[in-house]
Enzyme design. Sequence first.
Site, PDB file in Angstrom:
ATOM      1  N   TYR A  52       9.202  -5.971  -7.339  1.00 50.45           N
ATOM      2  CA  TYR A  52       8.804  -5.224  -8.524  1.00 50.45           C
ATOM      3  C   TYR A  52       9.458  -5.839  -9.769  1.00 50.45           C
ATOM      4  O   TYR A  52       8.827  -5.983 -10.808  1.00 50.45           O
ATOM      5  CB  TYR A  52       9.183  -3.747  -8.386  1.00 50.45           C
ATOM      6  CG  TYR A  52       8.510  -3.091  -7.208  1.00 50.45           C
ATOM      7  CD1 TYR A  52       7.181  -2.689  -7.277  1.00 50.45           C
ATOM      8  CD2 TYR A  52       9.196  -2.894  -6.009  1.00 50.45           C
ATOM      9  CE1 TYR A  52       6.551  -2.108  -6.185  1.00 50.45           C
ATOM     10  CE2 TYR A  52       8.575  -2.311  -4.920  1.00 50.45           C
ATOM     11  CZ  TYR A  52       7.261  -1.921  -5.009  1.00 50.45           C
ATOM     12  OH  TYR A  52       6.640  -1.354  -3.923  1.00 50.45           O
ATOM     13  N   ASN A 105      -2.432   1.719  -7.615  1.00 45.63           N
ATOM     14  CA  ASN A 105      -3.472   0.718  -7.394  1.00 45.63           C
ATOM     15  C   ASN A 105      -4.635   1.329  -6.608  1.00 45.63           C
ATOM     16  O   ASN A 105      -4.467   1.707  -5.455  1.00 45.63           O
ATOM     17  CB  ASN A 105      -2.865  -0.467  -6.631  1.00 45.63           C
ATOM     18  CG  ASN A 105      -3.879  -1.503  -6.216  1.00 45.63           C
ATOM     19  OD1 ASN A 105      -5.020  -1.511  -6.657  1.00 45.63           O
ATOM     20  ND2 ASN A 105      -3.459  -2.395  -5.330  1.00 45.63           N
ATOM     21  N   CYS A 119      -1.109  -5.032  -3.294  1.00 44.29           N
ATOM     22  CA  CYS A 119       0.155  -4.345  -3.561  1.00 44.29           C
ATOM     23  C   CYS A 119       1.058  -4.349  -2.336  1.00 44.29           C
ATOM     24  O   CYS A 119       2.271  -4.153  -2.461  1.00 44.29           O
ATOM     25  CB  CYS A 119      -0.090  -2.933  -4.082  1.00 44.29           C
ATOM     26  SG  CYS A 119      -1.230  -1.945  -3.111  1.00 44.29           S
ATOM     27  N   HIS A 120       0.502  -4.610  -1.152  1.00 51.12           N
ATOM     28  CA  HIS A 120       1.339  -4.705   0.054  1.00 51.12           C
ATOM     29  C   HIS A 120       2.271  -5.910  -0.007  1.00 51.12           C
ATOM     30  O   HIS A 120       3.245  -5.966   0.728  1.00 51.12           O
ATOM     31  CB  HIS A 120       0.467  -4.756   1.320  1.00 51.12           C
ATOM     32  CG  HIS A 120      -0.446  -5.934   1.386  1.00 51.12           C
ATOM     33  ND1 HIS A 120      -1.675  -5.955   0.743  1.00 51.12           N
ATOM     34  CD2 HIS A 120      -0.323  -7.135   2.007  1.00 51.12           C
ATOM     35  CE1 HIS A 120      -2.264  -7.115   0.981  1.00 51.12           C
ATOM     36  NE2 HIS A 120      -1.469  -7.854   1.744  1.00 51.12           N
ATOM     37  N   GLU A 165      -0.725 -11.701   7.465  1.00 48.23           N
ATOM     38  CA  GLU A 165      -0.622 -12.858   6.574  1.00 48.23           C
ATOM     39  C   GLU A 165       0.511 -13.796   6.977  1.00 48.23           C
ATOM     40  O   GLU A 165       0.795 -14.774   6.278  1.00 48.23           O
ATOM     41  CB  GLU A 165      -0.437 -12.381   5.131  1.00 48.23           C
ATOM     42  CG  GLU A 165      -1.638 -11.610   4.613  1.00 48.23           C
ATOM     43  CD  GLU A 165      -1.497 -11.189   3.161  1.00 48.23           C
ATOM     44  OE1 GLU A 165      -0.616 -11.725   2.449  1.00 48.23           O
ATOM     45  OE2 GLU A 165      -2.285 -10.334   2.716  1.00 48.23           O
TER      46      GLU A 165
END
Length: 168
Positions: free
Chosen positions: A97, A121, A129-130, A156
């Site tokens: 953040y 979001n 946002c993850h 990912e």
Amino acid sequence: MPADVGTGSLVVRSPVGALELVADDGALVAIRFDAAGPVEEGADVPPVLAAARRQLAEYFAGERTVFDLPLRPAGTEFRQRVWRELAAVPWGTTTTYGALAARLGLPPGASRAVGAANGANPLPVVLPCHRVVGSDGTLTGYAGGLECKALLLHLEGVPTEADQAPLF
């Protein structure tokens, strides 16, 4: 409105549960976790929803790293700025953040405001946002829950703190 206008919604299956995809006037405007209603596998839907369904399936299959959809998330100008930065966080990486705040030219204390915008979001997964974690690398709040966030990061190839073996 007729399907060709690009307005409507569709519920799809995913590894993180049923997702409701919402379109308005040819753009994707929301993705909601824990969608209620029947999954519409073969439904005749607006082109933007068909494209979103296909691209999300490709993402969950590990075949897509970037989304190419018309998006129109509703929010304040500040939230829009944060969401544009989210879109720039590459697949398979994380940021914090505080780092997002710095990229936006905001003071260090703005990380909470960035976190709040991140939490608002309306297009999770597509606006990733993850991929935003706490300053110490731990997973922090996520609309779909921390288990969902970890699953998306694992998909990912990103290890999370739960993957770290204790030293002692």
